[in-house]
Design an enzyme around this catalytic site. Structure first.
Site, PDB file in Angstrom:
ATOM      1  N   PHE A  87       0.810  -1.217   0.000  1.00  0.00           N
ATOM      2  CA  PHE A  87       0.000   0.000   0.000  1.00  0.00           C
ATOM      3  C   PHE A  87       0.846   1.270   0.000  1.00  0.00           C
ATOM      4  O   PHE A  87       0.419   2.308  -0.467  1.00  0.00           O
ATOM      5  CB  PHE A  87      -0.842   0.063   1.288  1.00  0.00           C
ATOM      6  CG  PHE A  87      -1.999  -0.893   1.354  1.00  0.00           C
ATOM      7  CD1 PHE A  87      -3.031  -0.842   0.429  1.00  0.00           C
ATOM      8  CD2 PHE A  87      -2.086  -1.825   2.381  1.00  0.00           C
ATOM      9  CE1 PHE A  87      -4.118  -1.700   0.528  1.00  0.00           C
ATOM     10  CE2 PHE A  87      -3.176  -2.684   2.486  1.00  0.00           C
ATOM     11  CZ  PHE A  87      -4.194  -2.622   1.555  1.00  0.00           C
ATOM     12  N   SER A 139      -2.009  -6.639  -6.886  1.00  0.00           N
ATOM     13  CA  SER A 139      -2.010  -5.435  -6.041  1.00  0.00           C
ATOM     14  C   SER A 139      -2.507  -5.827  -4.662  1.00  0.00           C
ATOM     15  O   SER A 139      -3.040  -6.917  -4.476  1.00  0.00           O
ATOM     16  CB  SER A 139      -2.962  -4.385  -6.623  1.00  0.00           C
ATOM     17  OG  SER A 139      -4.309  -4.730  -6.325  1.00  0.00           O
ATOM     18  N   ASP A 140      -2.352  -4.953  -3.681  1.00  0.00           N
ATOM     19  CA  ASP A 140      -3.056  -5.183  -2.422  1.00  0.00           C
ATOM     20  C   ASP A 140      -4.496  -4.679  -2.600  1.00  0.00           C
ATOM     21  O   ASP A 140      -4.847  -4.088  -3.623  1.00  0.00           O
ATOM     22  CB  ASP A 140      -2.346  -4.522  -1.238  1.00  0.00           C
ATOM     23  CG  ASP A 140      -2.734  -5.190   0.094  1.00  0.00           C
ATOM     24  OD1 ASP A 140      -3.747  -5.904   0.148  1.00  0.00           O
ATOM     25  OD2 ASP A 140      -2.019  -4.982   1.090  1.00  0.00           O
ATOM     26  N   TRP A 141      -5.285  -4.909  -1.599  1.00  0.00           N
ATOM     27  CA  TRP A 141      -6.730  -4.601  -1.650  1.00  0.00           C
ATOM     28  C   TRP A 141      -6.948  -3.114  -1.973  1.00  0.00           C
ATOM     29  O   TRP A 141      -6.680  -2.254  -1.138  1.00  0.00           O
ATOM     30  CB  TRP A 141      -7.349  -4.935  -0.294  1.00  0.00           C
ATOM     31  CG  TRP A 141      -8.829  -4.782  -0.202  1.00  0.00           C
ATOM     32  CD1 TRP A 141      -9.540  -3.626  -0.356  1.00  0.00           C
ATOM     33  CD2 TRP A 141      -9.783  -5.799   0.090  1.00  0.00           C
ATOM     34  NE1 TRP A 141     -10.875  -3.864  -0.192  1.00  0.00           N
ATOM     35  CE2 TRP A 141     -11.063  -5.193   0.095  1.00  0.00           C
ATOM     36  CE3 TRP A 141      -9.701  -7.176   0.347  1.00  0.00           C
ATOM     37  CZ2 TRP A 141     -12.230  -5.910   0.347  1.00  0.00           C
ATOM     38  CZ3 TRP A 141     -10.874  -7.878   0.606  1.00  0.00           C
ATOM     39  CH2 TRP A 141     -12.115  -7.248   0.594  1.00  0.00           C
ATOM     40  N   GLY A 142      -7.382  -2.875  -3.201  1.00  0.00           N
ATOM     41  CA  GLY A 142      -7.691  -1.495  -3.590  1.00  0.00           C
ATOM     42  C   GLY A 142      -6.475  -0.599  -3.746  1.00  0.00           C
ATOM     43  O   GLY A 142      -6.618   0.619  -3.884  1.00  0.00           O
TER      44      GLY A 142
END
Ligand code: NOJ
Length: 742
Positions: A255, A286-289
């Site tokens: 992030f 990717s990471d969450w969002g």
């Protein structure tokens, strides 16, 4: 329908070549992938890059209504997270296989961090075993259980180095050191992935969070990171590179921004390094969002720009962001990205689907019978107990208070964590359930016979100011022969978005301990926590302290095993325990400075109100026995660039109990083209010794072990003087000098 048949025939045509063997290096897979891709529309390809959440744990904003069934049918979903259990995964897989045009199976991913149903100690605690075989076995068992419940992919291991105990996610990693962190990363990857992906019980691992996420400013989760490239390469990158050497299947971008650019949008750090320099052939998620968050970071104006940055950075899969679904087509039409970039990402993902054998049998991981049989299986619980005992670190044991005798007439178990089942499994405990936990009271009851009276009092809550339970606790403690206080943090005090600015024992627990200490009885403090705590006063007041971390499903049994001496503690800290929060970052591998601390010399590098050293250093941990170390022996005093030096010591068990010792080897480069740390871990060995037994422990040191990023950022060793240190922790060491010559 006809497309599904066509797809099947394409797959089967290639299948005979690959009936067995190592899928990860099966060249025929490329042919199969190309054949499938030749059938796909652009939209279907983009759908493969979309990872969305099901109904399980949600750790960020959900970007659309959750009618994922419709989205799957439309071919807009390639993988899902948080879909668990054979029945649920089968139901969803059926939609992908039977109701989409091409029937491409989904990958199911999940955060299987320290166990699936049987929960092991939190990863930081497990690292304290320094036992790579044990660590690998935990990951293996986690994979066996998770795959039996339909999972193909774990978002683990988390391999972020962290030197900041305030950061809640320090609990998920392997601590402060890149050498230990790299070895542990590899053990976990090996454990999750097993030998071949086409076996039923292996899963894709994911090295996360790339990169430098653990260096968040102020220890606050998701915060900015700004660091030198040298520091990045020396400290934060090595576990990620090591994961590659262990053939990790996937990476997750972090992030955080790094030097001004969120890593998820950084071509320089993602594509250029992982894909181009390291030749990684798996996929990057990717990471969450984290793609969409680039708008909030302020580096992308809108989703279009965010998608552009991420795709060009080499991120293949968008986790719960739906930016790729919405924007990749536009980006392609406007020439911001190429079709080949999309194809490359799709190819990487399909490759893993083939390697997992999902095209041959999309339901192979959905097996209710296996799920029923394997979750919480007896051997898994047994391992959970062993690994929890092995992870515990004996921080103090004055007058040999520990181990307690099993013949005590009475023992008082005091504290808010004694019976707090759900706290034992920590956060990221997947499908672990409090109802399966053995807490300390149960563990003590299992251990002790009828002749010992076990009394319990909670004393206080984990947090809050209320002291009305003190009187009962003190009364019970006063009347017992020995006191064991189980105190510390709740599960929800470490993990994602759970940073703390004060890392003392929370609430009024410390006051309770101080009052118990006044009773002048044998007192043992068992700490449960997911991070280093600052406990100088407790250390001062209490004779025996055992660090038990958040020990997992079998935690209470394991605590009893150690407290009553059925297991002789062998854990060593994978991270320094600061004396005070103001010392952070404090870690053993630091530079000397031009004015290293000298007692009573004013203008030297120190605090005026406390020590430079942590309370308990990296590598520290006591045993119920004692070990002595001989002087270091060297095979030679000089080596050249083609030679290897052997360094050895003899370690003797000088006590009267059998025990394990982690023998640690550090080096120092005395003069370099850039300054070098005062010590760097370069080897360790865990040995078992009977009372009176001696063992010789040797390490090889090659010029490669002495290499670093020189002034010109070349990774190489420089000739000159070195020191080697061997001993029981990063402070208590024997040393000897040697030379590297050209
Ligand atoms: C966000 C976390 O940072 C990451 O570690 C995790 O894998 C995902 N959420 C999915 O739950």
């Amino acid at each position: 329908m006809k497309f599904i048949n066509l797809l099947l025939s394409v797959v089967l045509a290639f299948s005979f070549v690959n009936s067995q063997g190592q899928n990860r290096i099966d060249d025929n897979i490329s042919g199969k992938v190309d054949s499938v891709m030749s059938l796909m529309t652009l939209e279907e390809k983009i759908g493969q890059l979309n990872l969305i959440t099901g109904e399980g744990e949600v750790t960020g904003p959900v970007t659309m209504d959750r009618n994922y069934v419709q989205q799957i049918k439309e071919g807009n979903v390639g993988s899902m997270l948080n879909v668990n259990g054979s029945e649920y995964t089968r139901r969803i897989q059926k939609i992908a296989v039977e109701q989409t045009r091409l029937g491409i199976p989904l990958i199911f991913g999940y955060d299987v961090i320290h166990g699936y149903k049987t929960i092991f100690p939190v990863p930081l605690g497990e690292t304290a075993t320094w036992d790579l075989g044990t660590i690998e076995r935990s990951a293996r068992i986690a994979a066996v259980e998770a795959t039996a419940a339909g999972q193909h992919w774990t978002f683990a291991p988390m391999i972020d180095i962290s030197r900041d105990a305030r950061w809640g996610r320090i609990m998920e990693g392997a601590g402060e050191d890149p050498y230990l962190g790299s070895k542990v990363a590899q053990a976990r990857v090996r454990g999750f992935q097993g030998r071949y992906f086409n076996e039923k019980h292996t899963m894709l691992a994911c090295a996360k969070h790339y990169v430098a996420y653990g260096a968040a400013r102020g220890g606050r989760d998701y915060n900015t990171v700004d660091m030198s490239i040298r520091r990045l390469k020396e400290t934060f990158m090595p576990p990620f590179r090591a994961a590659l050497d262990a053939e990790v299947a996937t990476y997750m971008t972090s992030f955080n921004e790094l030097n001004g650019v969120p890593v998820t949008g950084s071509k320089r750090f993602v594509k250029d390094i992982i894909k181009d320099q390291w030749n990684f052939n798996g996929f990057i998620v990717s990471d969450w969002g984290s793609i969409a968050e680039m708008i909030v970071h302020g580096i992308a104006k809108d989703e279009y720009e965010a998608g552009n940055l991420a795709m060009n950075a080499g991120v293949d899969m968008d986790m719960e962001g739906r930016i790729y679904i919405r924007e990749l087509k536009n980006l392609l039409e406007e020439g911001k990205i190429s079709e080949e970039q999309i194809n490359d990402a799709v190819r990487r993902i399909l490759r893993k689907k083939f390697e997992l054998g999902l095209f041959e049998d999309p339901y192979k991981y959905c097996d209710e019978e296996r799920e029923e049989k394997l979750l919480l299986a007896e051997p898994h619980r047994k391992h959970a107990r062993n690994v929890a005992s092995e992870s515990m670190v004996l921080l103090k044991n004055e007058n040999e208070v520990l181990p307690l005798s099993k013949n005590l007439s009475s023992v008082a178990l005091i504290g808010p964590l004694v019976k707090a089942d759900k706290e034992y499994i920590g956060t990221w405990s997947a499908h672990g359930e409090a109802k399966h936990v053995i807490n300390s009271l149960e563990g003590f009851k299992n251990k002790l016979g009828e002749n010992t009276d076990i009394v319990y009092s909670k004393g206080c809550d984990i947090t809050g100011e209320k002291k009305d339970g003190f009187a009962d606790a003190l009364e019970k403690a006063r009347n017992a022969e020995a006191i064991v206080a189980v105190v510390g943090e709740s599960a929800m005090m470490s993990g994602e978005a759970l940073s703390r600015m004060d890392i003392d024992i929370p609430g009024v627990q410390k006051e309770l301990i101080m009052e118990l200490a006044e009773l002048d009885k044998p007192l043992v403090v068992v700490l449960m926590n997911g991070r280093p705590l600052t406990i100088p006063e407790v250390d001062e007041a209490v004779p025996a302290i055992l660090e038990a971390w958040l020990p997992g499903t079998e935690g209470g049994n394991a605590i009893a095993d150690v407290v009553f001496g059925d297991y002789n503690p062998s854990g060593k800290l994978p991270v320094s325990f600061p004396y005070a929060v103001g010392q952070i970052p404090v870690n053993y591998e630091h530079k000397n400075t031009g004015r290293p601390r000298q007692e009573d010399v004013r203008y030297t590098s120190k605090y005026i109100d406390g020590p430079n050293q942590p309370l308990y250093p990296f590598g520290y941990g006591l045993s119920y026995t004692t070990f002595s170390y001989s002087d270091i022996r060297l095979s030679q005093e000089k080596i050249d660039f083609d030679e290897t030096l052997q360094v050895g010591v003899t370690v003797e068990n000088t006590g009267d109990r059998a025990g394990e010792e982690v023998v640690q080897m550090y080096i120092r480069d005395m003069v370099g083209s850039v300054t070098r740390p005062v010590k760097e871990l370069k080897g360790f060995r865990k040995i078992f010794l009977q009372p009176g037994e001696e063992k010789e422990v040797t390490f090889d040191i090659s010029p490669d072990d002495l290499a670093f990023y020189t002034k010109d950022m070349q990774y190489e060793a420089e000739p000159g003087n070195f020191k080697v240190f061997i001993g029981t922790n990063s402070q208590d060491l024997k040393e000897k000098g040697f030379k590297l010559v050209k």
